[in-house]
Design a protein around this motif. Structure first.
Motif, PDB file in Angstrom:
ATOM      1  N   ALA A   1      -8.745   8.113   6.281  1.00 18.98           N
ATOM      2  CA  ALA A   1      -9.460   7.823   4.982  1.00 18.98           C
ATOM      3  C   ALA A   1      -9.436   9.211   3.964  1.00 18.98           C
ATOM      4  CB  ALA A   1     -10.886   7.338   5.216  1.00 18.98           C
ATOM      5  N   ALA A   2      -9.731  10.199   4.731  1.00 16.06           N
ATOM      6  CA  ALA A   2     -10.220  11.520   4.111  1.00 16.06           C
ATOM      7  C   ALA A   2      -8.624  12.002   3.394  1.00 16.06           C
ATOM      8  CB  ALA A   2     -10.562  12.601   4.837  1.00 16.06           C
ATOM      9  N   GLN A   3      -7.636  11.657   4.097  1.00 14.30           N
ATOM     10  CA  GLN A   3      -6.254  12.019   3.668  1.00 14.30           C
ATOM     11  C   GLN A   3      -5.780  11.354   2.302  1.00 14.30           C
ATOM     12  OE1 GLN A   3      -3.128  11.602   6.688  1.00 14.30           O
ATOM     13  NE2 GLN A   3      -1.613  11.151   5.221  1.00 14.30           N
ATOM     14  N   PHE A   4      -6.378  10.182   2.163  1.00 15.08           N
ATOM     15  CA  PHE A   4      -6.018   9.429   0.867  1.00 15.08           C
ATOM     16  C   PHE A   4      -7.174   9.480   0.145  1.00 15.08           C
ATOM     17  CE2 PHE A   4      -3.683   7.167   4.232  1.00 15.08           C
ATOM     18  CZ  PHE A   4      -2.464   7.577   3.922  1.00 15.08           C
ATOM     19  N   GLY A   5      -8.357  10.200   0.397  1.00  9.31           N
ATOM     20  CA  GLY A   5      -9.492  10.184  -0.603  1.00  9.31           C
ATOM     21  C   GLY A   5     -10.186   9.218  -0.762  1.00  9.31           C
ATOM     22  N   LEU A   6     -10.419   8.122  -0.071  1.00  3.88           N
ATOM     23  CA  LEU A   6     -10.897   6.820   0.135  1.00  3.88           C
ATOM     24  C   LEU A   6     -11.973   6.776   1.178  1.00  3.88           C
ATOM     25  CD1 LEU A   6      -7.677   4.817  -0.872  1.00  3.88           C
ATOM     26  CD2 LEU A   6      -9.633   5.501  -2.389  1.00  3.88           C
ATOM     27  N   ALA A   7     -12.858   5.641   1.114  1.00  2.00           N
ATOM     28  CA  ALA A   7     -13.694   5.207   2.234  1.00  2.00           C
ATOM     29  C   ALA A   7     -12.942   4.285   2.902  1.00  2.00           C
ATOM     30  CB  ALA A   7     -15.055   4.689   1.541  1.00  2.00           C
ATOM     31  N   ARG A   8     -13.233   4.189   4.200  1.00  2.00           N
ATOM     32  CA  ARG A   8     -12.611   3.411   5.086  1.00  2.00           C
ATOM     33  C   ARG A   8     -12.735   1.950   4.821  1.00  2.00           C
ATOM     34  NH1 ARG A   8     -14.686   5.324  11.095  1.00  2.00           N
ATOM     35  NH2 ARG A   8     -13.420   3.774  11.497  1.00  2.00           N
ATOM     36  N   ASP A   9     -13.982   1.618   4.496  1.00  2.44           N
ATOM     37  CA  ASP A   9     -14.212   0.164   3.905  1.00  2.44           C
ATOM     38  C   ASP A   9     -13.278  -0.136   2.656  1.00  2.44           C
ATOM     39  OD1 ASP A   9     -15.786   0.020   5.939  1.00  2.44           O
ATOM     40  OD2 ASP A   9     -17.522   0.099   4.690  1.00  2.44           O
ATOM     41  N   ASP A  10     -12.898   0.873   1.804  1.00  2.00           N
ATOM     42  CA  ASP A  10     -11.855   0.633   0.734  1.00  2.00           C
ATOM     43  C   ASP A  10     -10.532   0.677   1.189  1.00  2.00           C
ATOM     44  OD1 ASP A  10     -14.200   0.811  -0.779  1.00  2.00           O
ATOM     45  OD2 ASP A  10     -13.912   2.764  -1.445  1.00  2.00           O
ATOM     46  N   MET A  11     -10.187   0.801   2.398  1.00  2.00           N
ATOM     47  CA  MET A  11      -8.752   0.766   2.731  1.00  2.00           C
ATOM     48  C   MET A  11      -8.611  -0.309   3.468  1.00  2.00           C
ATOM     49  SD  MET A  11      -7.857   4.667   3.767  1.00  2.00           S
ATOM     50  CE  MET A  11      -6.122   4.341   4.115  1.00  2.00           C
ATOM     51  N   LEU A  12      -9.363  -0.857   4.450  1.00  2.00           N
ATOM     52  CA  LEU A  12      -9.314  -1.959   5.273  1.00  2.00           C
ATOM     53  C   LEU A  12      -8.950  -3.300   4.429  1.00  2.00           C
ATOM     54  CD1 LEU A  12     -12.091  -1.326   7.611  1.00  2.00           C
ATOM     55  CD2 LEU A  12      -9.715  -0.783   8.004  1.00  2.00           C
ATOM     56  N   GLY A  13      -7.905  -4.027   4.932  1.00  2.00           N
ATOM     57  CA  GLY A  13      -7.712  -5.299   4.404  1.00  2.00           C
ATOM     58  C   GLY A  13      -6.528  -4.923   3.149  1.00  2.00           C
ATOM     59  N   ARG A  14      -6.325  -3.744   2.691  1.00  2.00           N
ATOM     60  CA  ARG A  14      -5.441  -3.524   1.350  1.00  2.00           C
ATOM     61  C   ARG A  14      -4.228  -3.281   1.955  1.00  2.00           C
ATOM     62  NH1 ARG A  14      -8.682   0.511  -2.437  1.00  2.00           N
ATOM     63  NH2 ARG A  14      -6.894   0.164  -3.785  1.00  2.00           N
ATOM     64  N   THR A  15      -3.043  -3.345   1.059  1.00  2.00           N
ATOM     65  CA  THR A  15      -1.783  -3.020   1.557  1.00  2.00           C
ATOM     66  C   THR A  15      -1.705  -1.581   1.129  1.00  2.00           C
ATOM     67  OG1 THR A  15      -0.747  -3.622  -0.567  1.00  2.00           O
ATOM     68  CG2 THR A  15      -0.908  -5.276   0.895  1.00  2.00           C
ATOM     69  N   VAL A  16      -0.579  -1.152   1.733  1.00  2.00           N
ATOM     70  CA  VAL A  16      -0.073   0.437   1.719  1.00  2.00           C
ATOM     71  C   VAL A  16       0.127   0.742   0.103  1.00  2.00           C
ATOM     72  CG1 VAL A  16       1.705   2.198   2.055  1.00  2.00           C
ATOM     73  CG2 VAL A  16       0.969   0.636   3.783  1.00  2.00           C
ATOM     74  N   ASP A  17       0.673  -0.215  -0.717  1.00  2.00           N
ATOM     75  CA  ASP A  17       0.942  -0.104  -2.298  1.00  2.00           C
ATOM     76  C   ASP A  17      -0.300  -0.004  -2.832  1.00  2.00           C
ATOM     77  OD1 ASP A  17       3.731   0.103  -1.917  1.00  2.00           O
ATOM     78  OD2 ASP A  17       4.051  -1.880  -2.042  1.00  2.00           O
ATOM     79  N   ASP A  18      -1.241  -0.673  -2.397  1.00  2.00           N
ATOM     80  CA  ASP A  18      -2.790  -0.731  -3.161  1.00  2.00           C
ATOM     81  C   ASP A  18      -3.553   0.524  -3.195  1.00  2.00           C
ATOM     82  OD1 ASP A  18      -2.072  -3.287  -3.993  1.00  2.00           O
ATOM     83  OD2 ASP A  18      -3.235  -4.077  -2.257  1.00  2.00           O
ATOM     84  N   VAL A  19      -3.071   1.162  -1.644  1.00  2.00           N
ATOM     85  CA  VAL A  19      -3.907   2.447  -1.655  1.00  2.00           C
ATOM     86  C   VAL A  19      -3.118   3.582  -2.141  1.00  2.00           C
ATOM     87  CG1 VAL A  19      -4.481   3.954   0.439  1.00  2.00           C
ATOM     88  CG2 VAL A  19      -4.937   1.483   0.835  1.00  2.00           C
ATOM     89  N   LEU A  20      -1.875   3.586  -1.768  1.00  2.00           N
ATOM     90  CA  LEU A  20      -1.227   4.737  -2.565  1.00  2.00           C
ATOM     91  C   LEU A  20      -0.774   4.688  -3.982  1.00  2.00           C
ATOM     92  CD1 LEU A  20       0.953   5.328   0.776  1.00  2.00           C
ATOM     93  CD2 LEU A  20      -1.304   6.453   0.001  1.00  2.00           C
ATOM     94  N   SER A  21      -0.963   3.524  -4.592  1.00  2.00           N
ATOM     95  CA  SER A  21      -0.689   3.339  -5.998  1.00  2.00           C
ATOM     96  C   SER A  21       0.751   3.706  -6.225  1.00  2.00           C
ATOM     97  CB  SER A  21      -1.567   4.130  -6.737  1.00  2.00           C
ATOM     98  OG  SER A  21      -2.843   3.741  -6.731  1.00  2.00           O
ATOM     99  N   GLY A  22       1.548   3.250  -5.467  1.00  2.00           N
ATOM    100  CA  GLY A  22       3.093   3.595  -5.639  1.00  2.00           C
ATOM    101  C   GLY A  22       3.590   4.720  -4.929  1.00  2.00           C
ATOM    102  N   SER A  23       2.822   5.522  -4.397  1.00  2.00           N
ATOM    103  CA  SER A  23       3.155   6.842  -3.701  1.00  2.00           C
ATOM    104  C   SER A  23       4.106   6.318  -2.531  1.00  2.00           C
ATOM    105  CB  SER A  23       2.096   7.572  -3.441  1.00  2.00           C
ATOM    106  OG  SER A  23       2.715   8.818  -2.417  1.00  2.00           O
TER     107      SER A  23
END
Length: 926
Positions: free
Chosen positions: A275-297
């Motif tokens: 989670a720290a690698q992407f600068g997000l909280a763990r709860d903000d990542m769970l259930g979301r897709t890769v594209d949502d988390v990385l914003s196209g990265s």
């Protein structure tokens, strides 16, 4: 149940049993296809009304009162059961749409047969009761359908009724009953009919009994299995929970970033580093897709997900990720697919480790290696990397040039093979000292055996030991520089330090050391040895009449005569000008007089110089002093011999005088007192005068300064050269009065000369003994103020030998007057090369190159090298140079090209009385 129906059911049962064992080969496929074939043929006979004779395919008893042909429902059941086996083989043992549909259709057909038999509903068959499904067939078919449903219970429709973890066990328990039951029932039916053991009513009773037993067996087995399954499930769940706790602790506390995504790329699990690698909280990542988390990265897209999804090997790659604080990190990532037992992808796992520090360390190591390579290969110094044993591992081009070997010739060889044998011992000791830690590094000078000719070449080598991180020795690094030319030059300088450059004889410095050694020997072992001093008669006349070049030739000629007449144990030296000295270490008084007489005769016979149209005969005056222990030092013996020589000159020249001789003692005493009186009277009567010699600026070709030279006028008005009285003045400590007279007169001249556009500079000579006066600097400053003289127009000259003898007084004097603005010149520089060291201790402004190196510089390579060396030294220190004894225009031009700043000599202008020299410069008083 007719035999053919029993055979079809046995084929279907065998195929299903083979599937439970994991067999999906051709035999299983053939069993299913045979069951389908039986059903198709029976159906064809019913539909077409054509008998294919299938009733007689299998043996049967004639007492059987039922038709031998299977009923239409039995044929349909065989077709559906056999087709299901074929479909399962094609799908790899997993229920697909076809196999599942066929199984359900078979269950429906068998259910109709069971209901029709039990309830007597003919309409359910659609045909007459004669064509209905026999109870045995219905029971056997029902059990086969149940076996199919239990084959893959967790994937089949039965999963709707089974508990987690139970279905697989239930299927394994009930399947044997489902497989063996129809076979047993069919077999009993055939045997019973053939033997006539029972009729239809018995069969009905048997069917009901077996159904009851089978039901009880199934229920009992299910209850027992469920109990064992529950206990196993609890234990398994407990063990699984423990394993999950351990695994969860490992994953949560891992410094690596770990995540798990499902097949649709949604994050199922993320630990804190991820989670720290992407600068997000763990709860903000769970259930979301890769594209949502990385914003196209493309950070997680830069991998072969096709390989991961297809079940290939894990993919290892590097990613560059920007952290929320703006720093960019390099991550080592592993991507791998997670599959179920059937090989289906259920998720994608990822483990990422921050290797930024490692990459930076690798980058620094590469940069260090590159810098080392560039410094090593491109260094102008010869460099070699060798093992502790001395094997050459790496060498640069400069070292190859120094050693005369190619890189291919040296690599892998022993470094000791090209070192001079005489230098191997010291080199080994140096290496051992560095290896043992006694020295951090070492510097040595040694010889290489250069090239195939094995010629010795001197090098200066610096040896360093390279160690690993644990401090263990790895390699030796040697850096070498070719110093062959330097060695030759040093040898030449050492020769010049001890030898006179014109004649090659020893010089005054070396000779002074020798007479001090002789004096020490006498003090220890008693009187022994003699000292001769000789001076050519009327040598100044030779220089003035035929020039300095002729005078130099005469000096060289006399030096050759002396060298050829003396023994190797004797020491002969040129003290300066036309004065020579000879040390006879073992001679008695009579032997010394004999040697002096012999040398005088040889000079008269062999030394001559052309004067006009005829040669002039040269004579010499000799002074002899014995090492009798009366002198306090060797210098006193030299002074005694020098005084005796002047006695000989006063006695008429071309003769010998002995310091201890009663014949000359009175004359010497009278002469000594007479010269002191003459100097004092001349000072009192103002019978001293100054001559000025011009100094040419070689850069502008203009005369901007003059050297002031002292002359004495005797009682008859004749000029007396300084050589006649300066020695006595210094010997009897009245030279300081002469120097103060010169300073006062020079300052008077400087104040009288008025040149508006270019004021003249004056050079004033000082004796070394005058420097001892602690009040000298104050007296000069007072005179500058009284005469209103600009300090920058005054240059004080002191000879190199006098400066070295009074180094501390000379330094203080130069510093005091330098602060005022006056300048300082070191005269006769080069006469004693051992004094180069003192350059850094004297704040001089000019170096006056000794005339010995200038007069014959066009023909002497040695003189040229000395001049070049002095010029480079002066330029490097920001000082200027003045060359003496410039006798012709060619010499002047050469000196200008060599970088000399000023020149003086007879060709440029002879010394002349001040009124004559400055007549054009506005001198108002004489």
């Amino acid at each position: 149940m007719v035999p053919l129906t029993a055979a079809g059911l046995v084929l279907a049962a065998g195929g299903i049993r083979a599937l439970t064992r994991g067999h999906r080969g051709r035999l299983v496929l053939a069993a299913g296809a045979a069951a389908v074939l039986i059903g198709v043929l029976v159906t064809f006979e019913y539909v077409s009304g054509i008998s294919l004779g299938i009733d007689g395919w299998l043996p049967h008893a004639g007492s059987i009162d039922h038709p031998l042909r299977p009923s239409p429902h039995s044929a349909a059941a065989l077709i559906l059961l056999g087709a299901t086996v074929v479909a399962l083989v094609r799908d790899g043992g997993t229920f697909g749409p076809w196999s599942l549909g066929l199984t359900l259709a078979g269950a429906f057909v068998v259910l109709l047969g069971d209901l029709g038999y039990l309830y007597g509903v003919d309409e359910l068959y659609g045909l007459s009761a004669v064509t209905g499904m026999a109870p045995h067939t219905a029971l056997a078919s029902s059990m086969l359908v149940a076996a199919l449903l239990l084959l893959r219970a967790h994937r089949a429709p039965l999963v709707w009724f089974s508990r987690p973890g139970v279905d697989g066990v239930m299927a394994r328990r009930l399947l044997p009953v489902a497989l063996l039951g129809p076979a047993v029932i069919g077999g009993l039916r055939l045997v019973g009919e053939v033997l006539g053991l029972y009729d239809g009513r018995f069969g009905l009773a048997l069917f009901a009994t077996m159904m009851t037993v089978a039901l009880l067996a199934v229920v009992s087995a299910a209850v027992l299995a469920a109990g064992r399954i529950d206990r196993a499930r609890v234990a398994a769940e407990r063990e699984t929970h423990r394993h999950h706790a351990i695994l969860n602790g490992i994953v949560e506390n891992s410094p690596a970033a770990i995540c798990l995504r499902d097949a649709e790329d949604r994050f199922l699990f993320v630990n804190e580093p991820a989670a720290a690698q992407f600068g997000l909280a763990r709860d903000d990542m769970l259930g979301r897709t890769v594209d949502d988390v990385l914003s196209g990265s493309a950070a997680l897209r830069d991998l072969d997900e096709g390989t991961v999804r297809a079940g290939g090997a894990p993919i290892l790659h590097e990613e560059r990720v920007e952290h929320p604080d703006g720093t960019e990190h390099t991550m080592l990532a592993s991507r791998f697919g997670v599959h179920d037992d059937q090989g289906d992808l259920v998720g994608i796992g990822g483990i990422t480790v921050d290797i930024s520090d490692v990459k930076r360390a690798q980058q620094h190591a590469r940069l260090a290696e590159e810098r080392f390579r560039l410094a090593f290969d491109g260094s102008p110094l010869g460099m070699v990397l060798m093992s502790i044993e001395g094997e050459v591992l790496r060498i640069n081009a400069a070292m190859c040039a120094i050693t005369g070997y190619s890189e291919e010739q040296l690599l892998g060889t022993s470094w000791q093979s090209i070192i001079h044998p005489d230098d191997l011992g010291p080199m080994r000791q140096t290496a051992e000292s560095v290896l043992s830690g006694q020295l951090a590094s070492a510097h040595t000078e040694h010889r290489f055996l250069r090239g195939t000719a094995r010629e010795p070449a001197w090098v200066s080598t610096h040896v360093t030991l390279l160690r690993n991180a644990d401090g263990e020795p790895l390699h030796f690094l040697a850096q070498s520089q070719d110093i062959s030319d330097k060695r030759r030059y040093e040898q030449r300088l050492r020769h010049l330090a001890d030898h006179d450059p014109l004649t090659g004889l020893y010089n005054r410095r070396y000779f002074a050391d020798q007479i001090e050694r002789q004096h020490a020997h006498v003090e220890r072992y008693g009187p022994a040895g003699a000292l001769l001093v000789l001076d050519l008669d009327h040598f100044k006349v030779v220089n003035d009449s035929v020039g300095h070049n002729a005078g130099d030739e005469l000096i060289v000629s006399v030096a050759g005569i002396l060298s050829n007449r003396l023994r190797t144990s004797d020491t002969v030296a040129r003290l300066g000008g036309d004065e020579f000295a000879v040390l006879l270490p073992d001679a008695t008084r009579e032997e010394a007089e004999h040697v002096a007489t012999s040398l005088g005769d040889a000079i008269r016979r062999s030394a001559s110089v052309l004067s006009g149209a005829r040669p002039r005969t040269i004579t010499a005056s000799f002074g002899v002093a014995m090492f009798d222990g009366a002198a306090t030092c060797g210098e006193d013996v030299l002074v005694n011999a020098d005084l005796a020589m002047y006695d000989a000159k006063e006695a008429g020249r071309d003769r010998l005088a002995h310091f201890a001789s009663a014949r000359y003692a009175q004359a010497r005493t009278k002469a000594r007192v007479a010269w002191v009186d003459r100097i004092v009277h001349a000072l009192e009567e103002d019978r001293f005068t100054l001559h000025a010699q011009p100094i040419l600026d070689l850069r502008t070709n203009e005369v901007t300064q003059y050297e002031l030279l002292l002359r004495m006028v005797d009682e008859r008005g004749a000029e007396v050269p300084p050589a006649a009285f300066l020695y006595v003045a210094e010997r009897f400590d009245i030279v300081d009065r002469l120097d103060l007279w010169v300073i006062e007169r020079a300052f008077t001249i400087a104040s009288e000369v008025r040149v508006a556009e270019r004021p003249l500079t004056f050079e004033i000579n000082l004796s070394g003994k005058t420097l001892i006066d602690p009040e000298l600097a104050d007296k000069i400053q007072d005179a500058l103020r009284r005469h209103d003289v600009a300090p920058e127009t005054i240059i004080f000259e002191i000879t190199e030998t006098a400066a070295v003898a009074n180094i501390h007084h000379a330094r203080r004097f130069a510093e005091r007057l330098g602060d005022v603005g006056c300048r300082f010149a070191l005269d006769d520089f080069g006469a004693g090369f051992g004094s180069f060291y003192y350059l850094k201790h004297l704040p001089f402004d000019y170096l006056k190159i000794d005339g010995e190196f200038v007069s014959n510089c066009l023909n002497s390579r040695t003189d040229q090298l000395v001049i070049d060396a002095v010029v480079r030294i002066a330029q490097g220190l920001g000082k200027e140079t003045i060359a003496e004894f410039v006798e012709d225009d060619r010499t002047r031009r050469y000196l200008a090209r060599a970088g000399v700043d000023f020149a003086q000599g007879f060709e440029l202008g002879r010394p002349a009385p001040v009124p004559e020299a400055f007549g054009t410069h506005g001198l108002t008083t004489g």
